[in-house]
Design an enzyme around this catalytic site. Structure first.
Site, mmCIF file in Angstrom:
data_model
loop_
_atom_site.group_PDB
_atom_site.id
_atom_site.type_symbol
_atom_site.label_atom_id
_atom_site.label_comp_id
_atom_site.label_asym_id
_atom_site.label_seq_id
_atom_site.Cartn_x
_atom_site.Cartn_y
_atom_site.Cartn_z
ATOM 1 N N CYS A 1 0.919 -1.307 0.090
ATOM 2 C CA CYS A 1 -0.287 0.063 -0.110
ATOM 3 C C CYS A 1 0.644 0.661 0.035
ATOM 4 O O CYS A 1 1.443 1.546 0.603
ATOM 5 C CB CYS A 1 -0.942 -0.152 1.440
ATOM 6 S SG CYS A 1 -2.274 1.601 1.322
ATOM 7 N N LEU A 2 0.942 1.750 -0.799
ATOM 8 C CA LEU A 2 1.937 2.821 -1.035
ATOM 9 C C LEU A 2 1.303 4.162 -2.390
ATOM 10 O O LEU A 2 0.617 3.423 -3.418
ATOM 11 C CB LEU A 2 3.121 2.456 -1.587
ATOM 12 C CG LEU A 2 4.424 3.408 -1.663
ATOM 13 C CD1 LEU A 2 5.044 3.985 -0.724
ATOM 14 C CD2 LEU A 2 5.651 3.105 -2.541
#
Ligand SMILES: [Zn+2]
Ligand SMILES: [Zn+2]
Ligand SMILES: [Zn+2]
Ligand SMILES: [Zn+2]
Ligand SMILES: [Zn+2]
Lengths: 149, 488
Positions: free
Chosen positions: A87-88
């Site tokens: 999750c970036l």
């Protein structure tokens, strides 16, 4: 490398000539859009001394859309799920065509130094991180020992 | 409806009286949503009496385009800006004209920066030479291959083109920013359209962008009906009832879902998510047959009414709780009320979880059962229509004479619909005196709706006056409940 966009060729050359410290990215022999990546766990993080394997793939639209990156080594981290998905923001809606493989990998390295349980992908891990951080860090260290060394 | 309908021929005089009376009633029931004009008392218009009153208009795509263009032109002339800029400002600020004019007039430069249209500081790139490298594609190209937005970040035209193509193919048409990392300057529509090389993508952009405009415009909403392209426009942007004249879909203006009064938009979303998550637990409920609590014969429910009579022993019981129907009279209607364990706070975690599930299933079962009854009553309605058709064909009364039965069925549907949506409302209510009042009114409506349903299913043996009286009572109960609890 016929048909490979100049941009990808340039980036690959630079990754080989001026490697980023703690990171390796090697294009696959058969597919120049597929990279075998390793990231060394940053100092003073629960991932220290670990070597994490990742895969990175440049889709057809690259650089207009973001590379696809995934951890292959198991890792205990609130922003990385069981399947290794990360999750970036820059891999999603904050992607810019001006960003590069290099900047993506640096951001992933930074994410290992600074986990962000408020924007979780792995909910149980994020909950553990928020309720008992020191215990969560111990678990992350244990996982690093077990899977990344 | 299986037996003969009661003939109206026998008693002509009373028939006359009843039709007159009926006309008034019909006003009350059917004209409820559109009688705001014929009221003389301007200070206190009739619409304030109707808790569901909502003023809206249905627009065609062309009407919407015209409407949006009018807004753009209006802003152009007020602010003396070009149409592209006006449209961009409107899009960025959800078409709030007054807000835009106020802020623009106060400090136009700052407002454009705040709107991500111009940069706070312009990026100073090295002056373009004869050959330049595009930082995205890494190619060396002549200077006239390059262009930039107001921020000054220079990229080649082909990269801009590719960038927009990918965005459009991903369905993104608004909020597209400059290609530079961390530059949030928005791409103006004319820049995008000039850059796009493929005409088919320009068309796709126009289509998607229109959908986007409507979806982000607070006063507009697409009708969710299948294949319906109508757009609803309302000044008041709350969760109110919209009835699409074209496709007959009834929906909530606030969220576009099925209309859900008295529950509000946020609560119904929570409820529907919960129902979807817990669908497995709740699956066993879908029983079409139950055993009579007295003689244990298996009974199939084929009508909407929850007051069920056993075909064998004639026992009257409640389909929901299997209790004696006599205890369901309006004074003593406990069936819709969930009795919580008063000591639950002191019980184990396990017991609390069990209680929570029990509570949810109680409300879900009733909510679901009314939805099913609505479907069954839809069949009743079509049966009634067929019966009336037959009656009229053999000259036993005219369509007008039988109209009251259709009105009754339509009203029943409306009342049961509201009743269905009282359950999510009650489920999320805090245990207060207000909840007690709500449950009291819900029980009253529950009782009257079942009475009405019972009478409609037995229309042939029900007196017309009696039925009309029941319609009146049920609708009054519904109105009372909405008046007290429909408040968004
Ligand atoms: Zn380029
Ligand atoms: Zn820029
Ligand atoms: Zn419609
Ligand atoms: Zn709604
Ligand atoms: Zn009951």
């Amino acid at each position: 490398m016929a048909g490979l966009p100049r941009r990808i060729i340039k980036e690959t050359q630079r990754l080989m000539q001026e490697p980023v410290s703690g990171i390796t990215a090697l294009p696959d022999e058969n597919n120049a859009r597929y990279f075998h990546v390793t990231v060394i766990g940053p100092k003073e993080s629960p991932y220290e001394n670990g070597t994490f394997k990742l895969e990175l793939f440049l889709p057809e639209e690259y650089p207009m859309s973001a590379p696809k990156v995934r951890f292959l080594t198991k890792i205990y981290h609130p922003n990385i799920d069981k399947l290794g998905r990360i999750c970036l923001d820059i891999l999603k809606d904050k992607w810019s065509p001006a960003l590069q493989i290099r900047t993506v990998l640096l951001s992933i390295q930074a994410l290992l130094s600074a986990p962000n349980p408020d924007d979780p992908l792995a909910n149980e891990v994020a909950d553990a991180w928020k309720s008992d951080e020191s215990q969560a860090i111990e678990t992350a260290k244990a996982w690093t020992q077990k899977h990344a060394i | 409806m299986s037996a003969e309908m009661k003939s109206q021929d026998s008693d002509n005089d009373s028939d006359y009286d009843q039709s007159d009376h009926m006309d008034e009633d019909e006003e009350d029931f059917c004209g409820y949503y559109d009688n705001d004009t014929d009221d003389l008392d301007i200070d206190r218009p009739k619409k304030t009496d109707d808790p569901e009153y909502f003023e809206y208009e249905l627009l065609k795509v062309e009407d919407v385009e015209r409407l949006l263009n009018e807004d753009v032109e209006f802003l152009c002339s007020c602010l003396k800006v070009d149409p592209h800029l006006a449209k961009m400002l409107l899009q960025v600020h959800q078409w709030k004209k007054e807000f835009i004019m106020e802020r623009y007039k106060k400090d136009p430069a700052k407002f454009l920066v705040d709107s991500k249209i111009t940069p706070a500081v312009k990026y100073k790139s090295a002056p373009l030479g004869v050959q330049n490298t595009c930082s995205v594609c890494c190619r060396k190209l002549p200077s006239d291959y390059f262009c930039h937005l107001s921020c000054g970040h220079v990229f080649c035209r082909e990269c801009w083109d590719n960038y927009f193509q990918v965005q459009i193919l991903q369905g993104v048409t608004s909020g597209i920013e400059c290609m530079e990392n961390n530059c949030h300057i928005l791409v103006p529509e004319d820049f995008l359209c000039r850059s796009l090389s493929k005409p088919e993508l320009r068309d796709k952009y126009t289509k998607l962008s229109f959908l986007d405009l409507v979806n982000t415009h607070p006063q507009l909403r697409f009708c969710p009906g299948p294949n319906c392209s109508n757009v609803v426009r309302a000044k008041d942007t709350r969760s109110k009832k919209v009835d699409c004249a074209q496709c007959k879909t009834i929906f909530c203006f606030g969220c576009g879902m099925e209309y859900h009064a008295p529950t509000d938009c946020a609560t119904i979303r929570k409820w529907l998510t919960k129902c979807a998550d817990d669908s497995e637990t709740a699956n066993y409920i879908s029983a079409h047959t139950k055993d009579c609590p007295k003689c244990h014969v298996c009974i199939e429910k084929n009508g909407g009414c929850n007051h069920v009579q056993c075909t064998k022993c004639k026992n009257d019981f409640c389909w929901m709780c299997l209790g004696d129907w006599r205890t369901h009279g309006s004074e003593y209607y406990e069936c819709s009320r969930y009795k919580e364990n008063p000591n639950i706070a002191n019980e184990s975690v396990h017991a609390q979880a069990r209680e929570a599930l029990k509570k949810y299933l109680f409300y879900f079962e009733r909510y679901e059962n009314h939805a099913k009854s609505l479907k069954l009553e839809e069949q009743t309605l079509s049966k009634i229509t067929t019966r009336i058709q037959e009656k009229v064909m053999i000259n036993s009364g005219t369509w007008i004479d039988w109209q009251y039965l259709l009105d009754a069925a339509v009203l029943l549907k409306k009342c049961r619909y509201t009743l269905q949506y009282t359950y999510p409302y009650a489920y999320y209510m805090e245990k207060t005196a207000r909840k007690q009042l709500f449950e009291y009114q819900q029980a009253q409506l529950e009782a009257e709706v079942e009475n009405l349903s019972w009478k409609i299913e037995r229309a042939e043996i029900t007196d017309r006056g009696d039925l009309e009286n029941q319609m009146d009572i049920a609708e009054k109960r519904r109105q009372t409940l909405l008046k007290d609890f429909l408040e968004f």
